[in-house]
Scaffold this motif. Structure first.
Motif, PDB file in Angstrom:
ATOM      1  N   HIS A  16       0.809  -1.226   0.000  1.00  0.00           N
ATOM      2  CA  HIS A  16       0.000   0.000   0.000  1.00  0.00           C
ATOM      3  C   HIS A  16       0.839   1.270   0.000  1.00  0.00           C
ATOM      4  CE1 HIS A  16      -4.012  -1.841   0.893  1.00  0.00           C
ATOM      5  NE2 HIS A  16      -3.223  -2.841   1.228  1.00  0.00           N
ATOM      6  N   HIS A  23      -5.104  -0.683  -6.148  1.00  0.00           N
ATOM      7  CA  HIS A  23      -5.716  -1.946  -5.773  1.00  0.00           C
ATOM      8  C   HIS A  23      -7.217  -1.741  -5.722  1.00  0.00           C
ATOM      9  CE1 HIS A  23      -6.308  -0.308  -1.769  1.00  0.00           C
ATOM     10  NE2 HIS A  23      -5.008  -0.150  -1.595  1.00  0.00           N
ATOM     11  N   THR A  29      -2.808   4.000  -3.991  1.00  0.00           N
ATOM     12  CA  THR A  29      -2.428   3.625  -2.625  1.00  0.00           C
ATOM     13  C   THR A  29      -1.050   4.165  -2.315  1.00  0.00           C
ATOM     14  OG1 THR A  29      -2.451   1.768  -1.059  1.00  0.00           O
ATOM     15  CG2 THR A  29      -1.542   1.313  -3.254  1.00  0.00           C
ATOM     16  N   HIS A  74       0.294   4.817   1.355  1.00  0.00           N
ATOM     17  CA  HIS A  74       0.239   4.947   2.809  1.00  0.00           C
ATOM     18  C   HIS A  74       0.949   3.765   3.431  1.00  0.00           C
ATOM     19  CE1 HIS A  74      -3.186   1.946   3.196  1.00  0.00           C
ATOM     20  NE2 HIS A  74      -3.269   2.262   1.927  1.00  0.00           N
ATOM     21  N   GLU A 104      -9.994   1.153   4.226  1.00  0.00           N
ATOM     22  CA  GLU A 104      -9.731   2.253   3.282  1.00  0.00           C
ATOM     23  C   GLU A 104     -10.757   3.378   3.406  1.00  0.00           C
ATOM     24  OE1 GLU A 104      -7.232   2.609   0.868  1.00  0.00           O
ATOM     25  OE2 GLU A 104      -6.186   0.705   1.164  1.00  0.00           O
TER      26      GLU A 104
HETATM   27 MN   LIG Z   1      -4.275   1.098   0.201  1.00  0.00          MN
END
Ligand SMILES: [Mn+2]
Length: 235
Positions: A135, A145, A168, A170, A193
């Motif tokens: 991520h 994703h 993504t 993080h 999320e």
């Molecule tokens: Mn993510």
């Protein structure tokens, strides 16, 4: 009709002395029909009521890691520490936003802030746990994703689809969910999320970065949601 004014929290450069804010946040708010205004944090928290008097809605943005002491842990060795002034200002800002029931949308750090503010905890470094999608590796804005979105949440109703492709970027994520919050979006490897408090006019958070993808309808949707709710509070 008067356009709603949306305050946007700002980060600072890691070398200090300057605020920074990615261009996309204000552009996404503008595209959704709002008037964006940056909020500086190196000011007295005593100004928060006067700042919020000028706003119809608020957007909490990206930044470094919250102090894990907020949820009873020590700093992770790979932590990138948030400016303590930003953390204390934004916690005070969020408390006043919640008290006023001002429409609020949070992105990335903002999502983590909403959760920790409500007593939840975070995974400090996702590669330590299940992280099939890596991520954190989305710096190029290309890594994506799938996420499933709850169709009966405010976010899900505005997006209008049960599954979308999210970018993504993080390395942290929600671990235990804070008081009064429900999970509104989840990746297929089980990472939270999206969060919402359905008891407030709008208290919604997303872990991905829709501001970078706001040319796509499903990613403009969170900003349209914020502007729509803020329109109902325009004075
Ligand atoms: Mn993510």
């Amino acid at each position: 009709m008067k356009k709603p004014i949306i305050g946007i929290t700002m980060d600072s450069r890691d070398d200090g002395s300057y605020y920074q804010l990615g261009f996309d946040y204000a552009k996404a708010v503008e595209t959704a029909g709002g008037v964006p205004l940056g909020i500086p944090y190196k000011v007295s928290p005593a100004l928060i009521p006067a700042i919020l008097d000028t706003l119809d809605g608020i957007l909490f943005t990206v930044g470094n890691d919250l102090d894990p002491a907020l949820y009873g842990e020590e700093w992770h060795p790979k932590a990138q520490r948030i400016d303590p002034d930003r953390q204390s200002f934004e916690l005070a800002l969020l408390a006043e936003v919640e008290k006023r029931r001002l429409p609020a949308l949070a992105i990335c750090l903002g999502c983590q802030l909403f959760n920790v503010y409500r007593g939840g905890s975070l995974y400090q470094f996702l590669p330590d746990v299940a992280d099939k999608h890596e991520h954190r590796r989305g710096e190029d804005s290309i890594r994506r994703h799938a996420i499933k979105v709850e169709p009966d949440s405010a976010l899900g109703r505005m997006i209008g689809k049960g599954e979308i492709s999210a970018n993504t970027y993080h390395k942290q994520a929600v671990k235990t969910v804070g008081r009064g919050l429900r999970v509104t979006a989840v990746s297929d490897d089980g990472i939270v999320e999206g969060l919402e408090d359905p008891s407030l006019p709008l208290f919604a958070a997303v872990q991905w970065h829709p501001e970078r993808l706001h040319a796509e309808a499903e990613h403009l949707a969170p900003f349209r949601l914020l502007v729509e709710k803020a329109s109902q509070t325009v004075r």
